[in-house]
Design an enzyme around this catalytic site. Structure first.
Site, short mmCIF file in Angstrom:
data_model
loop_
_atom_site.label_atom_id
_atom_site.label_comp_id
_atom_site.label_asym_id
_atom_site.label_seq_id
_atom_site.Cartn_x
_atom_site.Cartn_y
_atom_site.Cartn_z
N ASP A 236 -36.46 -6.33 -19.67
CA ASP A 236 -36.09 -7.69 -20.07
C ASP A 236 -34.70 -7.72 -20.72
OD1 ASP A 236 -37.18 -10.50 -20.59
OD2 ASP A 236 -36.57 -9.92 -22.61
N GLU A 298 -33.54 -6.93 -15.44
CA GLU A 298 -33.23 -8.36 -15.46
C GLU A 298 -31.72 -8.45 -15.66
OE1 GLU A 298 -34.27 -12.64 -17.46
OE2 GLU A 298 -34.15 -10.89 -18.71
#
Ligand code: NOJ
Length: 580
Positions: A236, A298
């Protein structure tokens, strides 16, 4: 901190050179030609993102859970899925629905237990499905014991685990940095009279990645899950791990954003070079485990040059940085898709492309690309791009049945805090997180609860797994068919990609070339609402036949053999064919 400037200079020159050469590259120079044998699993995997809150509820509380996922593994197997990425299921106050973690090494009771998780991993393994976890290294919850300690006093040993600074005056934050979710990225803490930094919500304080103990702890988290048998991580917000230590103000841009703040360039809080030191360390760590664990980043990068850096200079960082460029085209533009497909295919790092169109932060493909009248057909067209290029594809649960974005209509119904802060300009992400639509029964087969955490969309009666399984022309059966073709045909699985009919602005067409022994595959996608007739001259690509053999066409074609000089495509028509 090691910073290899020479390495960066050389890599930079390589990038510039490769992009300068791009238009002159020919098929024989395609960097990805036919390397199927010995490839790591993730190169050919179909990856399926599950938002666990919304996939399947097994205990009737209106919230999806881990046992729910396990109960649907056969469905995923039949669809053709090789790996599941599960968004965070760790203990969390759920301010950001799991992206605010208060314990990285456990399961939130509302999703189940560690035993349930282990059961999922072993049941998935029986079906040859791998589990990918979400690793959230940039920030914790403000309820994580590390932060509770850190905020307790100036001299707590964990004080430096987070980013604490003095303000520039009474009530004045240290600088103008803004949170991605609106307003200042700094929050004042009365107790110690300092401000802490949070790129996301106030409840998501950023970890200080310059502190070696933080690194050690977060690498321990990776080992914890790898030891339990997971196949890798979706990382993330990795590009946001570091901030400028000198706290320079970010440049202000014209206008206001949805939150009413001045627009800003997040120049000093993302993509700092030290991110790559961490990525190399993480890669080294996962490479120490068997079965090629994968790192999916990401990598919300603004351009191909920055995206390519995420692979590292020597295949030593992420194997699969997500291509947000492609995901964000947001219109059926043939030149734009062709340009982006070329760019990533010929990326100088020789990295494996990774494509997706929908996810839990992004409104769904069905209505984002749909023009109103042909949305189902356009969903099939988008599925074809996703599944027939060279990239590793990622599906988002429900896209395979044409789920649409169902945005709340009243602010009081909004669950995602982004939607409450940004209302009405930004209504948040609830619309793309609604429960999976399994059948036409109560709660669409998702739950037995009186009320589900987000409402079941009205479209669930018509667009659901049970209905679509019975309809040979459904979006679901189309996805299954293309995934099966991808699996069966060497060309689609691992063949080199080359764009053809490059001047056509209405039809996107490309070949996947399997080499001498297998036929090549031609993909043609009409991106207009009008029928189109296309002529292909493929002799220059080693194709001697004058006709193609249809493998899959939507809408259906009457004939299976079509002359290459006159291929007719319906509005938004899709054709996948073999050519020899
Ligand atoms: C990206 C995640 O995809 C998003 O859902 C989350 O809110 C932010 N990172 C913060 O973790």
């Amino acid at each position: 901190m090691r910073t290899n400037w020479l390495g960066w200079f050389v890599a930079g020159c390589a990038i510039v050179l490769a992009f300068a050469l791009l238009p002159t590259l020919t098929r024989s120079q395609s960097p990805h030609s036919n390397h199927a044998l010995g490839d790591p699993w993730w190169k050919h995997a179909v990856i399926y993102e599950i938002y666990p809150r919304s996939f399947q509820d097994s205990d009737g509380d209106g919230i999806g859970d881990i046992n729910g996922i396990t109960s649907r593994l056969d469905y995923l197997k039949e669809l053709g899925v090789d790996a599941i990425w599960i968004t965070p299921v760790y203990p969390s106050p759920q301010v950001d629905f799991g992206y605010d973690i208060s314990n990285y090494e456990a399961i939130d009771p509302q999703y189940g237990t560690l035993a349930d998780f282990d059961h999922l991993v072993s049941e998935a393994k029986k079906r040859n499905i791998r589990i990918i976890m979400d690793w959230v290294p940039n920030h914790t919850s403000d309820q994580h014991p590390w932060f509770l300690e850190s905020r307790s006093s100036h001299n707590n040993p964990k004080r430096d685990w987070y980013i604490w600074r003095d303000g520039t005056g009474p009530g004045q934050p240290p600088n103008n940095w803004q949170s991605w979710f609106g307003h200042s990225a700094w929050t004042y803490d009365e107790k110690t009279g300092q401000w802490y930094y949070h790129y996301f919500y106030v409840q998501q304080p950023d970890l200080n990645w310059r502190n070696p103990e933080v690194r050690k702890a977060m690498y321990g988290v990776l080992r914890f899950w790898l030891d339990r048998g997971v196949a890798g991580f979706r990382m993330d917000a990795v590009s946001r791990l570091f901030e400028d230590p000198n706290l320079h103000d970010d440049p202000i841009l014209p206008g206001l954003n949805a939150f009413g703040d001045p627009n800003i360039e997040h120049k000093y809080t993302q993509d700092l070079p030290e991110v790559h030191d961490v990525l190399r360390e993480v890669r080294e760590l996962v490479d120490g485990y068997p079965d090629n664990p994968v790192l999916i980043g990401e990598a919300d990068e603004p351009n191909i040059q920055d995206l390519v850096k995420m692979y590292g200079s020597n295949d030593d960082e992420e194997q699969l940085p997500m291509d947000f460029q492609l995901a964000d085209v947001n219109k059926l533009s043939v030149p734009e898709f062709r340009r982006l497909l070329d760019e990533i295919e010929f990326n100088p790092a020789l990295g494996q492309p990774y494509f997706f169109f929908s996810n839990h932060d992004q409104s769904r493909t069905w209505d984002r690309y749909g023009e109103g009248a042909h949305n189902d057909q356009i969903a099939k067209l988008m599925a074809t791009i996703l599944l027939t290029t060279h990239a590793t594809p990622q599906l988002y649960y429900g896209e395979e049945i044409g789920m649409r974005t169902t945005t709340p209509t009243r602010i009081e119904d909004v669950k995602d805090p982004v939607g409450r802060t940004g209302w009405p300009k930004d209504k948040g992400r609830d619309g793309e997180r609604t429960p999976m639509q399994w059948n036409s029964s109560h709660d669409a087969g998702f739950s037995t609860a009186e009320k589900t955490w987000l409402p079941i969309p009205p479209s669930a009666d018509r667009y659901n797994v049970a209905v679509e399984q019975r309809d040979p022309d459904s979006i679901l059966n189309f996805y299954k068919h293309v995934i099966a073709l991808r699996r069966q045909l060497t060309a689609l699985r691992s063949g080199a990609y080359v764009a053809v009919n490059r001047d056509d602005e209405d039809v996107l067409a490309y070949l996947r070339e399997a080499g001498q022994d297998s036929p090549s595959v031609l993909v043609a996608l009409n991106m207009t609402a009008e029928p189109r007739t296309v002529s292909f001259k493929l002799n220059g690509f080693g194709i001697s036949a004058n006709s193609l053999t249809v493998l899959l066409a939507s809408p259906k074609q009457g004939k299976t053999e079509l002359p290459l000089k006159e291929v007719q495509l319906d509005p938004f028509g899709v054709l996948i064919a073999t050519v020899k």
